[in-house]
Design a protein around this motif. Sequence first.
Motif, mmCIF file in Angstrom:
data_model
loop_
_atom_site.group_PDB
_atom_site.id
_atom_site.type_symbol
_atom_site.label_atom_id
_atom_site.label_comp_id
_atom_site.label_asym_id
_atom_site.label_seq_id
_atom_site.Cartn_x
_atom_site.Cartn_y
_atom_site.Cartn_z
ATOM 1 N N ALA A 90 11.655 11.860 7.188
ATOM 2 C CA ALA A 90 10.403 12.385 7.735
ATOM 3 C C ALA A 90 9.357 12.531 6.636
ATOM 4 O O ALA A 90 8.191 12.144 6.804
ATOM 5 N N ALA A 91 9.754 13.102 5.510
ATOM 6 C CA ALA A 91 8.818 13.322 4.408
ATOM 7 C C ALA A 91 8.291 12.000 3.860
ATOM 8 O O ALA A 91 7.077 11.843 3.633
ATOM 9 N N ILE A 92 9.189 11.053 3.645
ATOM 10 C CA ILE A 92 8.771 9.767 3.073
ATOM 11 C C ILE A 92 7.833 9.031 4.022
ATOM 12 O O ILE A 92 6.802 8.501 3.600
ATOM 13 N N GLU A 93 8.160 9.002 5.308
ATOM 14 C CA GLU A 93 7.332 8.245 6.241
ATOM 15 C C GLU A 93 5.964 8.871 6.443
ATOM 16 O O GLU A 93 4.985 8.166 6.674
ATOM 17 N N MET A 94 5.873 10.209 6.338
ATOM 18 C CA MET A 94 4.556 10.813 6.565
ATOM 19 C C MET A 94 3.727 10.888 5.283
ATOM 20 O O MET A 94 2.517 11.106 5.347
ATOM 21 N N LEU A 95 4.344 10.684 4.119
ATOM 22 C CA LEU A 95 3.621 10.830 2.857
ATOM 23 C C LEU A 95 3.386 9.517 2.125
ATOM 24 O O LEU A 95 2.758 9.510 1.062
ATOM 25 N N THR A 96 3.878 8.414 2.665
ATOM 26 C CA THR A 96 3.669 7.120 2.026
ATOM 27 C C THR A 96 2.934 6.182 2.987
ATOM 28 O O THR A 96 2.642 6.524 4.128
ATOM 29 N N HIS A 97 2.667 4.982 2.509
ATOM 30 C CA HIS A 97 1.994 3.960 3.295
ATOM 31 C C HIS A 97 2.788 3.658 4.562
ATOM 32 O O HIS A 97 4.026 3.648 4.549
ATOM 33 N N SER A 98 2.087 3.402 5.658
ATOM 34 C CA SER A 98 2.759 3.139 6.935
ATOM 35 C C SER A 98 3.707 1.945 6.860
ATOM 36 O O SER A 98 4.689 1.871 7.613
ATOM 37 N N PHE A 99 3.417 1.015 5.952
ATOM 38 C CA PHE A 99 4.254 -0.179 5.800
ATOM 39 C C PHE A 99 4.808 -0.242 4.376
ATOM 40 O O PHE A 99 4.873 -1.310 3.763
ATOM 41 N N TYR A 100 5.235 0.915 3.899
ATOM 42 C CA TYR A 100 5.675 1.075 2.511
ATOM 43 C C TYR A 100 6.674 -0.004 2.084
ATOM 44 O O TYR A 100 6.493 -0.675 1.055
ATOM 45 N N ASN A 101 7.735 -0.189 2.839
ATOM 46 C CA ASN A 101 8.781 -1.137 2.439
ATOM 47 C C ASN A 101 8.331 -2.592 2.486
ATOM 48 O O ASN A 101 8.998 -3.460 1.908
ATOM 49 N N LEU A 102 7.226 -2.871 3.165
ATOM 50 C CA LEU A 102 6.745 -4.244 3.282
ATOM 51 C C LEU A 102 5.684 -4.588 2.242
ATOM 52 O O LEU A 102 5.309 -5.758 2.107
ATOM 53 N N LEU A 103 5.197 -3.588 1.522
ATOM 54 C CA LEU A 103 4.193 -3.852 0.500
ATOM 55 C C LEU A 103 4.779 -4.673 -0.635
ATOM 56 O O LEU A 103 5.965 -4.561 -0.959
ATOM 57 N N GLU A 104 3.947 -5.501 -1.263
ATOM 58 C CA GLU A 104 4.396 -6.237 -2.437
ATOM 59 C C GLU A 104 4.711 -5.268 -3.575
ATOM 60 O O GLU A 104 4.063 -4.227 -3.704
ATOM 61 N N PRO A 105 5.701 -5.592 -4.406
ATOM 62 C CA PRO A 105 6.080 -4.677 -5.499
ATOM 63 C C PRO A 105 4.927 -4.282 -6.405
ATOM 64 O O PRO A 105 4.879 -3.143 -6.877
#
Length: 325
Positions: A90-105
């Motif tokens: 919950a914390a990670i999804e609400m505090l990071t980019h909506s597509f965090y895992n898909l962003l380029e490194p």
Amino acid sequence: MKQLDFSYRYAAPFVSQKEIDAMAPAIRLAHEQVHNGSGLGSDFLGWLDLPVNYDRDELAAVQRAARRIQGDSDVLIVIGIGGSYLGARAAIEMLTHSFYNLLEPNVRHTPRVFFVGHAISGTYLQDLIELLGDLDFSVNVISKSGTTTEPAIAFRAFKALLEKKYGPEGAKERIYATTDAKKGALKDMATLQGYTTFVIPDDVGGRYSVLTPVGLLPMAVCGVDIDQALAGAAAARDWYKTPELAENRAYQYAALRNILYRKGKTVEILVNYEPSLQYFNEWWKQLYGESEGKDHKGIFPASVNFTTDLHSMGQFIQDGLRTIF
């Protein structure tokens, strides 16, 4: 620091101010029982003071571990279920980019984080293993006992994968165990193998553990400022420590729920308007469901994602059984 606003003006047709004011003595008694440890469940009240009464050395160790994972891993696999999973996600999804895992490194700058061990699905497990491919990864296994079925299965699979990729000794350097301080199967294994280990405090139940290493390590790996997270929680602790119903928004919410429950409102719906808050809803449902669902009593916690669910559940919410608030 900003405070959450709480207004119950829309409850006015159903709950009078007189009814709310009449709850003040019960609220004060509950406050005293919680804060002096005289009520049921007093052995698990460590979360009350956790934002100010935490192990500074362990927090520093969590931050060092997060930097190490950021330096040697493309992916962090977080293994856990229930309270060992929902708060962190919950914390990670609400505090990071909506597509965090898909962003380029080069945009994300921190490892991707995937959760596993929260279901029995072999398909999910295999698909995640395939996704990892040749990427460098570390594992954070979270379990107080180490014997919960779903995390145990996942840990067995990813431990074997680590050992195949890095060798037994190299695998040990990439496993981070968050578990009991003294006992349990995972604690025993971590001690024997020499894993980096973090502690779930004895007096903090799983569903309240997000501000322990259970949640702090995955959050820190994603780049969340965990010092600021703890500072915000400490501020909230100060805001909501008064026993005065008229001054405490948390107690006003509790009073309203109690009154509505006694009037036959047995289902509470938490609504969000941001997709990034979906797992906050899931965490909230665990907090309330596990805490209140006892002795054949309790309010059933449900959630919807608006505006999406307006086009599916909206009809029932507006025109269905009048047991919902």
